[in-house]
Design a protein around this motif. Sequence first.
Motif, short mmCIF file in Angstrom:
data_model
loop_
_atom_site.label_atom_id
_atom_site.label_comp_id
_atom_site.label_asym_id
_atom_site.label_seq_id
_atom_site.Cartn_x
_atom_site.Cartn_y
_atom_site.Cartn_z
N LEU A 189 -7.69 8.90 19.00
CA LEU A 189 -6.81 9.13 20.15
C LEU A 189 -5.61 9.99 19.71
O LEU A 189 -5.17 9.88 18.55
CB LEU A 189 -6.31 7.79 20.70
CG LEU A 189 -7.44 6.87 21.21
CD1 LEU A 189 -6.93 5.44 21.41
CD2 LEU A 189 -8.03 7.40 22.51
N ASP A 214 -10.97 10.72 23.42
CA ASP A 214 -11.31 9.33 23.73
C ASP A 214 -12.83 9.26 23.67
O ASP A 214 -13.52 9.90 24.47
CB ASP A 214 -10.79 9.02 25.14
CG ASP A 214 -11.15 7.61 25.59
OD1 ASP A 214 -12.19 7.09 25.15
OD2 ASP A 214 -10.40 7.05 26.40
N HIS A 233 -17.34 -3.46 16.20
CA HIS A 233 -16.90 -4.87 16.27
C HIS A 233 -15.75 -5.09 17.26
O HIS A 233 -15.43 -6.21 17.57
CB HIS A 233 -16.54 -5.40 14.86
CG HIS A 233 -15.22 -4.93 14.33
ND1 HIS A 233 -14.60 -5.55 13.25
CD2 HIS A 233 -14.39 -3.93 14.71
CE1 HIS A 233 -13.45 -4.94 13.01
NE2 HIS A 233 -13.30 -3.96 13.86
N TRP A 235 -15.79 -4.12 20.41
CA TRP A 235 -16.20 -3.99 21.82
C TRP A 235 -17.31 -4.95 22.22
O TRP A 235 -18.05 -5.46 21.40
CB TRP A 235 -16.64 -2.53 22.09
CG TRP A 235 -15.59 -1.53 21.68
CD1 TRP A 235 -15.60 -0.75 20.55
CD2 TRP A 235 -14.36 -1.24 22.36
NE1 TRP A 235 -14.45 0.02 20.51
CE2 TRP A 235 -13.68 -0.26 21.59
CE3 TRP A 235 -13.77 -1.69 23.55
CZ2 TRP A 235 -12.44 0.27 21.97
CZ3 TRP A 235 -12.53 -1.17 23.92
CH2 TRP A 235 -11.89 -0.21 23.15
#
Length: 323
Positions: A189, A214, A233, A235
């Motif tokens: 980001l 993104d 890990h 999400w």
Amino acid sequence: MELSKQELEYPQKLLNYMDGFLISKTMFTACELGVFDLLENGEALSSKAVAERLGTSADGMDRLLTACVGLQLLQVKGHQGKVLYSNTDLSQIYLTKASPRTLYYSMAYYSQTIYHCFAFLNDAVRSEEEMLKFMQLMNSIWNICGKAVVMAFDLSIFTNIIDLGGCTGAIAKECNSAYPQSKVTIYDLPKVLEMTRKHFVPPDERRIAFHEGDFFKDPIPDADLYILARIIHDWTEDKCLKLLSRVNKACKPGSGVLLIEALLNEDRSGPVTAQLYSLNMLVQTEGKERMASEYISLLESAGFKDVQVQRTGKIYDVILGRK
Ligand SMILES: C[S@@+](CC[C@H](N)C(=O)[O-])C[C@H]1O[C@@H](n2cnc3c(N)ncnc32)[C@H](O)[C@@H]1O
């Protein structure tokens, strides 16, 4: 703005602000202990009777009910030498659970969630400092595990590598030194990459490229290997599948995806580090730590094949899939 003489001598507004959380917490506590629900049918009870019915200390309940009177959430009347408490219209209409106009559930959410979050308001406002602390945390583990994870497979066939969610560039630097012929790009980001440039990758180390985006929405640039270290890990299954499918779409046949994660044993017996990390994921993210078979299944569902797992003997292990 000039302060009036009265405000200079007695800053009532500030005193009100100072007491603000005492007021909210008193109202939340009376709601959550069930005071207004107990009195909802118009009953008037002594503080001792309320304490007995709600299973609380008599003294604590007496003080709570008295404060609610001051806040006009309860009213009080004397009866045969006893002080009896009953709901006011305000609490009857808005603070009893069964009322069609109840605000009880907003009160409960404020009390159980927002109240606790506000304890960290200082840190949230100082967010750049907090973000830097988090990035330093992310960075430091690769001092001891970084080399092992990038060397677990021979990645020299991949010459254009993108580290998705590459954060501080720690893995990108390890790739640079293990595979000097390869070009490595950190994708993250914009705000994160701004901090990375400022604090972690000095201009003289700019063999590493940067790409702001993104990964759920923006295009994923061409590469022949996509690294995702400690990304999956974070999400839910749905989001993992969405992300891995986007990566698969960006891949050409033969391109690879490399997951770097703390793997749970298939029988869930350990390692304890991964089990503890999974609890940490529960409190901090939408995700969890997974077993190798779960990562394999996610990768296959996203269209990858020839998935191989390599244990490193360190905290983090490695899974390689190909398109
Ligand atoms: C848990 S950190 C892992 C950082 C790094 N891969 C490591 O292992 O040290 C997750 C990273 O994913 C990045 N990230 C989260 N959501 C993202 C998104 N939607 N697009 C791009 N990067 C994202 C975060 O900024 C952060 O750098």
